[in-house]
Design a protein around this motif. Structure first.
Motif: not given
Length: 530
Positions: A391-405
């Motif tokens: 989920v963290t990986v996908i979130g970072i790729v498709f949004t940005d660093l803070l949203v993904g984390i």
């Protein structure tokens, strides 16, 4: 510190070549003067590197703050007003350090930190591929899925075929081949190949390529595909590039809002990076997080005073430092001096470096952060580790660093809740005696409010005419919420003909009134049973 200079000097050269385009690209993406990114890189290396307790972390301007900076400059009425917010943000970070807020960094699950590193590695690769082919629509250092050019990360890749610059691609491919050969073969052949790093050789070849193909239409590289360091014509021009805060705007409440936002986001990014770099560090050094906040705060105050962008510890530079063999903070400090000296003495030479060669260096950094073997390893650890990771990986790729984390952390919290729900107690049906079911419930060592639902469900499911034994021998802490549940159940138990027995280190209790007294004699906030 100087004992490791043989490792730190070569590593600092690699970090310098990684940091240079990122400093300029982040400044461009932030809508700030290009020189402001270089100031932040210099201060991040020399000042923060010197004050920090991290041996391998490298600080500088961060892509995660670019959107905040871009918006703030417009909202606050100019760059000099924005610098006031940067100075205040540094002061707030120092306050965070004094209040020991650095402990927050230790509460991020390992799976989320590994997901962050992998996600950043993938983002580096996806964002550098266009630069590798000579398609430079997006500035170096951008990490958001939606790009300023109107494209997104994947649509930009689809646009490459119509925008290939053959000169950039060829020297980029040569540079990448040199980096792989250096890493896999030559670095093991002799000390000279460890002292002279592959990225330095790739950059030198890139400059030579640019010089010798300038007059070749098909292989030349336009200035827009090269590093673009501001070139002062005189000493006064150089010092004229510095900006200073307009402190007359300090009474503007918007400045304080921006300052707190920058302090919070920069501190969070720094603490996450500290956790990540400590995991990557082969020597397993532990960074003092409160000292890191103090160092970052001091760095931001100085950077703001002389016209620089906000600073954080940055995973791209830090991982490049680790991968290149950096051993101490000297590597970060030297890279800062390299930035300072080069922009003063050789800006024209820097402006001959093709961006595709620097993209090749970053592609190698990205691959080492996101190795395919890590995905397999995380999958094998089971869903409790793999779900927050992915989920963290996908979130970072498709949004940005803070949203993904944030998404990964939210999933991690849900996993913790589920584990707490499952592990709060053990229920064992032993036998039947005197016509009653005999049930033994053993509570865990620490039982908190998160375990409430599981215990309540099991107690409610106990049938009538049962003999219930609650074992608290191993239990050291009972949250008051759990005590309330047990007290309420005592009353229900009489109505359902359930006989109860409480076993603890302090003795055995077998009647309702003694049960109530057992709990009431202890502080209502908690019950210590050790």
């Amino acid at each position: 510190m100087f004992k490791t200079i043989k490792s730190d000097l070569p590593a600092s050269i690699v970090v310098f070549f990684v940091a240079l385009p990122l400093c300029l690209g982040i400044a461009l993406a932030s809508g700030a003067p290009l020189f402001s990114g270089l100031i932040a890189g210099i201060v991040g290396g020399i000042v923060v590197g010197g004050l920090s307790g991290s041996k391998i972390g490298v600080s500088g301007p961060a892509a995660g703050l670019a959107a905040i900076v871009l918006t703030a400059i417009g909202t606050l009425g100019g760059y000099q007003n924005f610098l006031v917010a940067v100075v205040i943000a540094g002061g707030i970070q120092i306050l965070f350090g004094v209040l020991k807020a650095g402990v927050i960094g230790y509460y991020f699950p390992s799976s989320v930190i590994k997901g962050m590193l992998t996600g950043i590695g993938i983002i580096i690769i996806l964002k550098q591929i266009p630069h590798f082919f000579g398609y430079d629509a997006e500035p170096e250092g951008a990490d958001s899925f939606l790009e300023a050019s109107g494209e997104n990360t994947f649509s930009a890749l689809l646009s490459i075929s119509d925008n290939i610059i053959w000169g950039s691609f060829i020297i980029g491919a040569v540079g990448l081949a040199i980096l792989i050969l250096w890493d896999k073969v030559l670095s093991k052949k002799g000390k000279i190949f460890q002292l002279i790093q592959g990225p330095l050789v790739a950059v030198i070849l890139g400059i030579i390529w640019y010089v010798f193909t300038k007059d070749n239409e098909s292989l030349s590289i336009a200035e827009s595909h090269l590093v673009s360091v501001p070139i002062p014509e005189s000493a006064s021009d150089f010092f004229g590039q510095f900006s200073f805060p307009n402190f007359s705007a300090i009474t503007n409440p918007d400045i304080w809002v921006v300052a707190f936002t920058i302090a919070l986001v920069a501190s969070l990014e720094t603490l996450l990076c500290v956790e990540a770099t400590d995991k990557l560090d082969p020597h397993k050094n532990v960074t003092p997080t409160n000292r890191e906040l103090l160092a970052q705060g001091a760095g931001n105050m100085i950077s703001g005073f002389i016209g620089g962008l906000p600073i954080t510890q940055v995973i791209v530079r830090s991982s490049a430092n680790i991968q290149s063999g950096g051993r101490s903070k000297l590597s970060a400090i030297i890279h800062g001096f390299f930035l300072l000296i080069s922009v003063i003495l050789i800006p024209r030479l820097l402006n001959m470096i093709p961006l595709s060669v620097l993209a090749a260096i970053l592609l190698v950094v990205g691959y080492k952060l996101a190795k395919p073997a890590l995905f397999k390893q995380m999958y094998k650890l089971g869903w409790k580790q793999s779900v927050p990771f992915f989920v963290t990986v996908i979130g970072i790729v498709f949004t940005d660093l803070l949203v993904g984390i944030s998404l990964g952390l939210a999933v991690g919290i849900v996993v913790i809740l589920l584990k707490s729900y499952q592990n709060s107690h053990f229920l064992h049906i032993e036998d039947k005696s005197n016509g009653k079911h005999k049930i033994k419930m053993t509570l865990a060592e620490e039982v908190i409010f998160l375990n409430k639902g599981a215990i309540l469900k099991e107690l409610d499911s106990i049938p009538r005419d049962t003999y219930l034994e609650i074992d608290l021998i191993k239990t050291r802490y009972l949250d008051y919420d759990i005590i309330e549940i047990l007290e309420d159940f005592i009353l229900k138990a009489e109505e359902r003909n359930i006989d109860m027995k409480l076993i603890s280190k302090r003795g055995v209790v077998e009647n309702p009134s003694s049960f109530i007294r057992f709990f009431n004699e202890r502080p209502k906030s908690k019950i210590s049973l050790s």
